[in-house]
Design a protein around this motif. Structure first.
Motif, short mmCIF file in Angstrom:
data_model
loop_
_atom_site.label_atom_id
_atom_site.label_comp_id
_atom_site.label_asym_id
_atom_site.label_seq_id
_atom_site.Cartn_x
_atom_site.Cartn_y
_atom_site.Cartn_z
N UNK A 1 -45.47 11.74 54.91
CA UNK A 1 -45.82 12.55 53.75
C UNK A 1 -45.81 11.67 52.50
N UNK A 2 -46.64 11.98 51.51
CA UNK A 2 -46.43 11.35 50.19
C UNK A 2 -45.01 11.67 49.73
N UNK A 3 -44.44 10.82 48.87
CA UNK A 3 -43.01 10.95 48.57
C UNK A 3 -42.65 12.32 47.96
N UNK A 4 -41.48 12.79 48.38
CA UNK A 4 -40.92 14.04 47.90
C UNK A 4 -39.69 13.71 47.09
N UNK A 5 -39.57 14.29 45.91
CA UNK A 5 -38.44 14.01 45.02
C UNK A 5 -37.43 15.16 45.04
N UNK A 6 -36.14 14.86 44.82
CA UNK A 6 -35.12 15.91 44.79
C UNK A 6 -35.31 16.84 43.59
N UNK B 1 -35.76 8.56 45.83
CA UNK B 1 -34.52 8.78 45.07
C UNK B 1 -33.72 7.48 45.01
N UNK B 2 -32.85 7.37 44.02
CA UNK B 2 -31.88 6.28 43.95
C UNK B 2 -30.46 6.83 43.84
N UNK B 3 -30.33 8.13 44.16
CA UNK B 3 -29.05 8.82 44.06
C UNK B 3 -28.56 9.23 45.44
N UNK B 4 -27.34 8.84 45.77
CA UNK B 4 -26.75 9.23 47.06
C UNK B 4 -26.63 10.74 47.15
N UNK B 5 -26.17 11.37 46.06
CA UNK B 5 -26.01 12.82 46.04
C UNK B 5 -27.34 13.52 46.31
N UNK B 6 -28.37 13.05 45.64
CA UNK B 6 -29.70 13.65 45.83
C UNK B 6 -30.21 13.41 47.24
N UNK B 7 -29.92 12.22 47.77
CA UNK B 7 -30.36 11.91 49.13
C UNK B 7 -29.78 12.91 50.12
N UNK B 8 -28.47 13.14 50.04
CA UNK B 8 -27.84 14.04 51.02
C UNK B 8 -28.31 15.48 50.85
N UNK B 9 -28.53 15.92 49.63
CA UNK B 9 -29.03 17.27 49.42
C UNK B 9 -30.43 17.42 50.02
N UNK B 10 -31.29 16.46 49.69
CA UNK B 10 -32.68 16.53 50.14
C UNK B 10 -32.79 16.33 51.65
N UNK B 11 -32.06 15.36 52.18
CA UNK B 11 -32.14 15.10 53.63
C UNK B 11 -31.59 16.28 54.42
N UNK B 12 -30.57 16.95 53.88
CA UNK B 12 -30.03 18.13 54.55
C UNK B 12 -31.04 19.26 54.62
N UNK B 13 -31.75 19.46 53.52
CA UNK B 13 -32.77 20.51 53.48
C UNK B 13 -33.93 20.20 54.42
N UNK B 14 -34.32 18.94 54.46
CA UNK B 14 -35.43 18.54 55.32
C UNK B 14 -35.02 18.60 56.79
#
Length: 310
Positions: A32-37, A67-80
């Motif tokens: 996919x084209x990049x998805x941002x938190x 993303x460059x944020x660990x917090x955002x990564x975990x939120x977004x990866x969890x949703x995906x």
């Protein structure tokens, strides 16, 4: 040779991919084209379509996140992950100023300590999802690549997709192949080559170096849009172009956009962008100019018929 379709924002999106697999079958993996938190709101309508499993049936599809944020990564990866995905790709290559100014995309390459900390925290807590990255070889100097490779070799990425250009190159200047070859010799993760595969001739020249370094996967963007049959040409070893098949392909893209209520104006905008890449040769300049001037679907169809019978 495995072939991946590069994620190109607004181009190789969910509509392009869906119609592509209807006409062609040689791409092994899609992104996919990049998805941002979005910390205060959910996914946009287009992001939901990018991730919709039913709409994207038949694709080995990997969500790419920015993303460059660990917090955002975990939120977004969890949703995906809840949507049924078990592999993610992290964008560390986008050269856009609006992205890099926030330290994302290739902007993240400027701070190897922060990048190392980011991956350390992610891999410390992530065990049930595979992670790949798409990276450039530095921000503004080739010497940066040595430090970046030292970071990347620490972590168990399932793949590292390397576009051997600096951020400062954007999409100009030649790719710097020595950096890719160097990485192949050092990295424990699977390397994937990306960059400037626009024709069968480009691939043949590159493939000698890929075979020497046991690289069996490439990612193609503009070259695939320009000639959707390029992956088949690479896999069969024969030069293949067929403008009529491309016309049929883009005609189905038109119908798909209209069926999704994009509207005539927005659909024409998408089609003109695609034709600008397909008809990049000077010999098509006159017909491309007429296509770009079309302000209704009917006028557009008239010019496309000229291509079909040419």
């Amino acid at each position: 040779m495995d072939i991946y379709m590069a994620p190109m924002e607004g181009v190789t999106n969910y509509v392009f991919r869906k119609v592509y697999i209807k006409h062609f079958s040689e791409v092994d993996k899609f992104f996919t084209p990049f998805i941002t938190p979005h910390m205060k709101k959910g996914f946009s309508k287009s992001e939901l379509m990018e991730l919709n499993k039913d709409y994207n049936k038949g694709q080995y599809l990997i969500p790419q996140i920015l993303t460059n944020s660990v917090q955002d990564f975990f939120k977004l990866s969890g949703e995906i992950k809840q949507m049924g995905y078990n592999e993610l790709n992290i964008n560390i290559g986008c050269p856009s100023a609006t992205v890099t100014s926030k330290g994302r995309g290739s902007g993240f390459l400027q701070d190897t300590k922060a990048l190392d900390k980011f991956f350390y925290e992610i891999f410390e807590k992530t065990a049930d999802i595979k992670i790949s990255i798409k990276t450039r070889i530095g921000f503004c100097d080739y010497s940066e690549w040595d430090d970046l490779v030292k970071v990347y070799e620490k972590y168990n990425f399932c793949e590292i997709i390397i576009h051997p250009r600096l951020r400062s190159d954007f999409y100009k200047n030649k790719v710097y192949i020595p950096a890719f070859i160097e990485a192949c010799k050092i990295l424990k993760s699977k390397p994937v080559y990306n960059g400037d595969i626009n024709t069968m001739e480009d691939f043949k020249i590159l493939n000698e170096k890929l075979k020497e370094n046991k690289v069996d996967t490439v990612m193609i963007g503009r070259g695939l849009v320009r000639n959707p049959l390029l992956p088949k040409a690479i896999k069969t070893g024969a030069k293949i172009t067929d403008l009529r098949k491309t016309v049929d392909f883009l005609d189905d893209i038109k119908e798909e956009y209209l069926s999704l209520d994009f509207g005539e104006r927005n659909t024409l905008f998408k089609l003109k962008e695609l034709w600008g890449m397909v008809l990049s040769d000077e010999k098509y300049s006159k017909i491309l100019k007429r296509i770009r001037k079309a302000d209704t679907i009917n006028k557009y169809k008239k010019h496309i018929e000229e291509l079909r019978i040419s």
